[in-house]
Structures are given as C-alpha cells and as structure tokens.
Design a protein around this motif. Sequence first.
Motif, PDB file in Angstrom:
ATOM      1  N   LEU A  56       0.831  -1.204   0.000  1.00 22.29           N
ATOM      2  CA  LEU A  56       0.000   0.000   0.000  1.00 22.29           C
ATOM      3  C   LEU A  56       0.868   1.257   0.000  1.00 22.29           C
ATOM      4  O   LEU A  56       0.586   2.220  -0.724  1.00 22.29           O
ATOM      5  CB  LEU A  56      -0.931  -0.013   1.201  1.00 22.29           C
ATOM      6  CG  LEU A  56      -1.948   1.126   1.278  1.00 22.29           C
ATOM      7  CD1 LEU A  56      -3.291   0.630   1.790  1.00 22.29           C
ATOM      8  CD2 LEU A  56      -1.446   2.253   2.175  1.00 22.29           C
ATOM      9  N   LEU A  57       1.940   1.267   0.795  1.00 18.14           N
ATOM     10  CA  LEU A  57       2.786   2.456   0.882  1.00 18.14           C
ATOM     11  C   LEU A  57       3.534   2.715  -0.418  1.00 18.14           C
ATOM     12  O   LEU A  57       3.924   3.853  -0.698  1.00 18.14           O
ATOM     13  CB  LEU A  57       3.783   2.307   2.032  1.00 18.14           C
ATOM     14  CG  LEU A  57       3.181   2.246   3.439  1.00 18.14           C
ATOM     15  CD1 LEU A  57       4.279   2.140   4.488  1.00 18.14           C
ATOM     16  CD2 LEU A  57       2.306   3.462   3.708  1.00 18.14           C
ATOM     17  N   ALA A  58       3.738   1.682  -1.218  1.00 24.47           N
ATOM     18  CA  ALA A  58       4.429   1.845  -2.500  1.00 24.47           C
ATOM     19  C   ALA A  58       3.488   2.273  -3.617  1.00 24.47           C
ATOM     20  O   ALA A  58       3.936   2.555  -4.731  1.00 24.47           O
ATOM     21  CB  ALA A  58       5.135   0.545  -2.877  1.00 24.47           C
ATOM     22  N   ASP A  59       2.193   2.346  -3.327  1.00 27.24           N
ATOM     23  CA  ASP A  59       1.207   2.709  -4.344  1.00 27.24           C
ATOM     24  C   ASP A  59       1.329   4.204  -4.661  1.00 27.24           C
ATOM     25  O   ASP A  59       1.087   5.064  -3.814  1.00 27.24           O
ATOM     26  CB  ASP A  59      -0.203   2.406  -3.814  1.00 27.24           C
ATOM     27  CG  ASP A  59      -1.256   2.425  -4.902  1.00 27.24           C
ATOM     28  OD1 ASP A  59      -1.211   3.334  -5.761  1.00 27.24           O
ATOM     29  OD2 ASP A  59      -2.144   1.546  -4.902  1.00 27.24           O
ATOM     30  N   ASP A  60       1.705   4.516  -5.913  1.00 26.15           N
ATOM     31  CA  ASP A  60       1.958   5.905  -6.293  1.00 26.15           C
ATOM     32  C   ASP A  60       0.703   6.765  -6.335  1.00 26.15           C
ATOM     33  O   ASP A  60       0.804   7.998  -6.349  1.00 26.15           O
ATOM     34  CB  ASP A  60       2.634   5.945  -7.669  1.00 26.15           C
ATOM     35  CG  ASP A  60       4.055   5.402  -7.632  1.00 26.15           C
ATOM     36  OD1 ASP A  60       4.660   5.428  -6.539  1.00 26.15           O
ATOM     37  OD2 ASP A  60       4.550   4.949  -8.680  1.00 26.15           O
ATOM     38  N   GLU A  61      -0.465   6.145  -6.364  1.00 23.72           N
ATOM     39  CA  GLU A  61      -1.701   6.934  -6.397  1.00 23.72           C
ATOM     40  C   GLU A  61      -2.118   7.418  -5.016  1.00 23.72           C
ATOM     41  O   GLU A  61      -3.060   8.200  -4.885  1.00 23.72           O
ATOM     42  CB  GLU A  61      -2.842   6.115  -7.008  1.00 23.72           C
ATOM     43  CG  GLU A  61      -2.747   5.941  -8.507  1.00 23.72           C
ATOM     44  CD  GLU A  61      -4.042   5.381  -9.073  1.00 23.72           C
ATOM     45  OE1 GLU A  61      -5.115   5.923  -8.750  1.00 23.72           O
ATOM     46  OE2 GLU A  61      -3.959   4.390  -9.814  1.00 23.72           O
ATOM     47  N   ILE A  62      -1.431   6.949  -3.988  1.00 25.50           N
ATOM     48  CA  ILE A  62      -1.806   7.301  -2.619  1.00 25.50           C
ATOM     49  C   ILE A  62      -0.930   8.443  -2.111  1.00 25.50           C
ATOM     50  O   ILE A  62       0.302   8.346  -2.108  1.00 25.50           O
ATOM     51  CB  ILE A  62      -1.678   6.081  -1.692  1.00 25.50           C
ATOM     52  CG1 ILE A  62      -2.694   5.008  -2.097  1.00 25.50           C
ATOM     53  CG2 ILE A  62      -1.884   6.480  -0.232  1.00 25.50           C
ATOM     54  CD1 ILE A  62      -2.580   3.723  -1.317  1.00 25.50           C
ATOM     55  N   ASP A  63      -1.575   9.519  -1.690  1.00 20.49           N
ATOM     56  CA  ASP A  63      -0.878  10.678  -1.137  1.00 20.49           C
ATOM     57  C   ASP A  63      -0.960  10.722   0.384  1.00 20.49           C
ATOM     58  O   ASP A  63      -0.092  11.303   1.041  1.00 20.49           O
ATOM     59  CB  ASP A  63      -1.498  11.969  -1.689  1.00 20.49           C
ATOM     60  CG  ASP A  63      -1.540  11.985  -3.201  1.00 20.49           C
ATOM     61  OD1 ASP A  63      -0.463  12.071  -3.810  1.00 20.49           O
ATOM     62  OD2 ASP A  63      -2.652  11.901  -3.775  1.00 20.49           O
ATOM     63  N   ALA A  64      -2.029  10.167   0.943  1.00 23.43           N
ATOM     64  CA  ALA A  64      -2.277  10.263   2.383  1.00 23.43           C
ATOM     65  C   ALA A  64      -2.744   8.916   2.911  1.00 23.43           C
ATOM     66  O   ALA A  64      -3.447   8.169   2.225  1.00 23.43           O
ATOM     67  CB  ALA A  64      -3.323  11.329   2.678  1.00 23.43           C
TER      68      ALA A  64
END
Length: 311
Positions: A56-64
């Motif tokens: 999840l932390l490596a997902d580039d679409e996630i900012d927060a």
Amino acid sequence: MGVGILGPGAIGACHARAVRAAGGRIVAVAGPKPEENAEFSAEHDIPRSYVDTDGLLADDEIDAIIVAAPSPVHAALSVAALRAGKHVLCEIPAGVSLAEAELVAQVAAETGRHVAMGHTLRFWAPHLEVRARVERGELRLRHIIARSLQLRQSNVGWTGRTRDWTDSVLWHQGAHLADTALWLLDATEAKVYGGCGPDWPGSGGPMDVGAVLVTPSGDMATLSLSYHSREPVSDYVLIAEDQTLHINDGRLYGPDGVIVDSAGVAATQDAAIEAQDADFLAAVAEGRTPRCTVADVLPAMRVLDALEHAS
C-alpha cells in the motif's frame, strides 16, 4: 488526492465514510486477512487491497494514509508511512508509550509531512462550544471531572465483534480524557498525581486508572477510567467559579438546560469524524497544518507516561 486505509476494521469503516463525505478518493486498503480486505473493499467501493503494508505504501496513487489498525502498531505504521512520503491521519493513540509518540513527531518533522491525530473529541460539537467560550474569555474552568467507564474484560470492540488484539484503557481512553482536559483548560503541561491499577490476568495490563492533573495556574482535572465497569459512563463535568456545565450523551448542558444538542453520541461521533477527516484532507491539499497534530497531543502522552510509571 488518493487516500489509503491501513486497517479494515470498524474505525476504518468510519473513516472510509468520512473520506467519501469530504470528497476524498480511497485508492486502497491494507490488512493481513484477505477475506476482510475483500469485504471492506466491496462495502466501500475501493479498487485495490493489499495484505502487506509495504504494498500500500508503495502505491503511487496514494498521497495520504489513514492508520486505523490496532493501537500497538500505530506508531510503527505512521513512521513507515511518513518515510514513504505520505501524510498521515493516525487514530488515537499515537503510540502505546511516550517514546513511540515522540518518535512519530520527530519523523514527521524530519520528513516535512503532516501527522494529524484522531483525537476526535476536539471535533465534537459540545466540546467545541466549551473551547470557544474558553478562547473568548467567557469561561474560566477551574476543575474538570472526566469519566470513561465501560466493560472491556474480553477483546470485544464497540461493534460487538471479537478482536485479535488487546485494548489499553490507559493509552486509548486515557489519551481521550487527558488530551481533552488539557485542551479545555488551555494548558500544555500539568503535575500528575495518581496511577494505574494492577495488571489484570484477562488483559495483561491495568484495567483502572485514576489521576488528578494540576496546571501551572492551579486549575485541575480529575480523570477516572475503568474497563471493569458494568455501568457505562462517559461524561465531563466542567466547573467554573460562576457556573457548571456537563457534557453527556453528545450534548452540552448548562444551568438552564441543553446548550448544544447533537442528537446523541452516535450522531455526534460520526459528525466529528467527518469534520476531522475533512480538515486533514483540506490541510494536505492546502499545504497547511491540520487542526490536531501529533505534536499537539504530546502533552497528554506525557501525562499518560507519568501515570504508567507511577504505578
């Protein structure tokens, strides 16, 4: 802005609804059990799920990131998210020790990322009204009596579902009471008198906490907490020299009756979580500091540390 949720449990569901209400986009959820992830994703229309935090932390679409996992891993997950370049909204508590909370604050400062805290009582309508009166100089509180009493002798959460982790009355409910008391007293430090009861075999930790806080100006807060109580009580008695107010059942009462009526605890809590999450998303988007950060709640964590080491 893309949002990821760590923890597909009951409080995670509250945040999923709040993020949607604020116009946020939930990209993914992560949890160790694939079947729970799938159920959560289907209920909240989330496109992706991960069984490991790193994915999840490596997902580039996630900012927060919203940390809604069990309390014992709050600090570790917050630090991992910060170091992955994400802003964080962490559920209460920031950690299960002062050292953990201080580490989160330190890494937030080092990375230049925000860590908003889910100290939701700072967003409850009755508490906000009291705080506004304090800030306007209309109310000088001399003594707050706060109680959080409930039955938690087994690992069953507020939804009635069995959990695979053990809650801490000191670091969870204690964080609510200590932070709210200091905030309403407009204080950032206090002498601490009191301590925790003995460790209980059923949980491995104390189930009762009693404390008196005295601020440098001499104002006081008396805090009572129990996970043994068969009578649930959650209230604040707010004593000034000229009046006494009472927060109970999601309402603020004064000498002439109800001052703020939020239609009960459930409605008040849901509205507060929505306001809290909306503030977090707006703060990230606008490049400003959220209304309640991990640095803001460190005074309360120092109170809890003092109580833990007094026992």
